[in-house]
Design an enzyme around this catalytic site. Structure first.
Site: not given
Length: 350
Positions: A119-125, A157, A169
């Site tokens: 949920g960071s907005g950095l494409g972590s998932s 995903e 992402d």
């Protein structure tokens, strides 16, 4: 494509870089990109998702998310059931067993951790899915190319796990660097941008990241955007077109080395993006944004779908310390970063 089972001593590791969404975010989400074509500018940074795959005890699977402390161990089966906090691990394992093992289960120990929270907005998932796939490719000697891994990560995903989101992402994490990406119903085109060394240094030196401390759930925001597109609501649809146009303008600014035009496109793109869904911004985000701009930032935005996670700002190098001091007054964390050229990669530890 047949997998090669390694010896029990092989340890395969991989890492994939997280990304900053600079412009065009949201246009890579279906159905918009399928109907109108999406355009996104992003760049990977020196924060990573890591994955390790090695042999487990005979007939077992062990999945570990080291950063959250989630651990599951059970019998190696062709299809694992989803486990809370380990959905990505299960999704990758199931697809690898199905597509490359002919349904033969794998006795493996899978360990991950990320330098950014979900949920960071950095494409972590999505970056974690890419890192997991890259580690399995190393472990099983699968000769998959960048487009193969990114496309497979997207399918795992979005299709297998049913997680809402776009396409940028997975491709950012796989390819690395600064890229202008085009998204269509039947293909994705990744265009690497060659920045002059002095512009790269100037941009890196201007970026300030602020983690709001709020891990946001992007699904509701994406669902609202998608609903607007399906209904062809004129105002959000026109805003999406303008978001895409600003990504194109930002690309031209990068290629010509015009930092002022880059910042202008980011400002305009953020104003248009806020029109796509009600929860993209909120009072807390607006307060941080206004304070940073008053302190000397040239532009700013939320990285990712919105609603929380990381915000990014650009500021002249001489003003960056003042912007950082301003942000430190809020309940969050302030970071700088460097851009990376290399995408997902793997290695073996014997």
């Amino acid at each position: 494509m047949k997998a090669i089972i390694p010896s029990s001593t092989v340890v395969a590791r991989a890492r994939a870089p997280l990304r900053l969404g600079l412009g065009g975010g949201g246009t890579d989400v279906s159905p918009y990109c399928d109907q109108y074509g999406g355009e996104v500018l992003n760049v990977t940074i020196d924060k990573y998702a890591y994955a390790t795959v090695c042999a487990a005890e005979h007939g077992t699977v062990r999945l570990t998310a080291a950063d959250s402390g989630r651990v599951w161990q059970g019998v190696a089966e062709p299809v694992l059931q989803r486990q809370q906090g380990l959905d990505l691990h299960v999704g990758v394992y199931n697809r690898v067993v199905r597509d490359f093992m002919g349904g033969q289960p794998l006795a493996v120990d899978v360990i991950t951790h990320s330098e950014a929270p979900p949920g960071s907005g950095l494409g972590s998932s999505s970056t974690m899915v890419v890192a997991l796939l890259q580690a399995f490719c190393e472990y099983l000697s699968l000769p998959l190319g960048e487009y193969d891994i990114a496309s497979l990560a997207h399918d795992i995903e979005r299709v297998d796990l049913g997680m809402a989101g776009g396409k940028q992402d997975q491709y950012a994490a796989t390819f690395g660097g600064m890229n202008f990406m085009e998204f269509y119903a039947d293909r994705v085109i990744v265009n690497p941008l060659r920045m002059k060394a002095e512009l790269k240094a100037e941009l890196e030196s201007s970026v300030v990241l602020f983690y709001t401390g709020v891990s946001r759930e992007s699904a509701a925001i994406i669902a609202e955007q998608t609903d607007h597109i399906r209904r062809r609501d004129s105002a959000p649809l026109e805003a999406m077109h303008r978001v895409k146009a600003e990504a194109r303008a930002m690309k031209e600014a990068v290629l010509t080395g015009n930092l002022e035009a880059f910042a202008q496109s980011m400002r305009t793109g953020w104003e248009e993006k806020k029109k796509l869904a009600r929860s993209i911004s909120n009072a807390a985000i607006d307060e941080v944004y206004d304070a940073a701009m008053a302190a000397g930032a040239l532009a700013g935005k939320v990285s990712g779908a919105g609603g929380g996670g990381f915000m990014m700002f650009v500021a002249e190098l001489s003003r960056r310390p003042e912007v950082m001091r301003c942000l430190q007054r809020f309940n969050g964390q302030v970071f700088t970063c460097n851009f990376t050229e290399r995408g997902a990669h793997s290695w073996r530890k014997n």
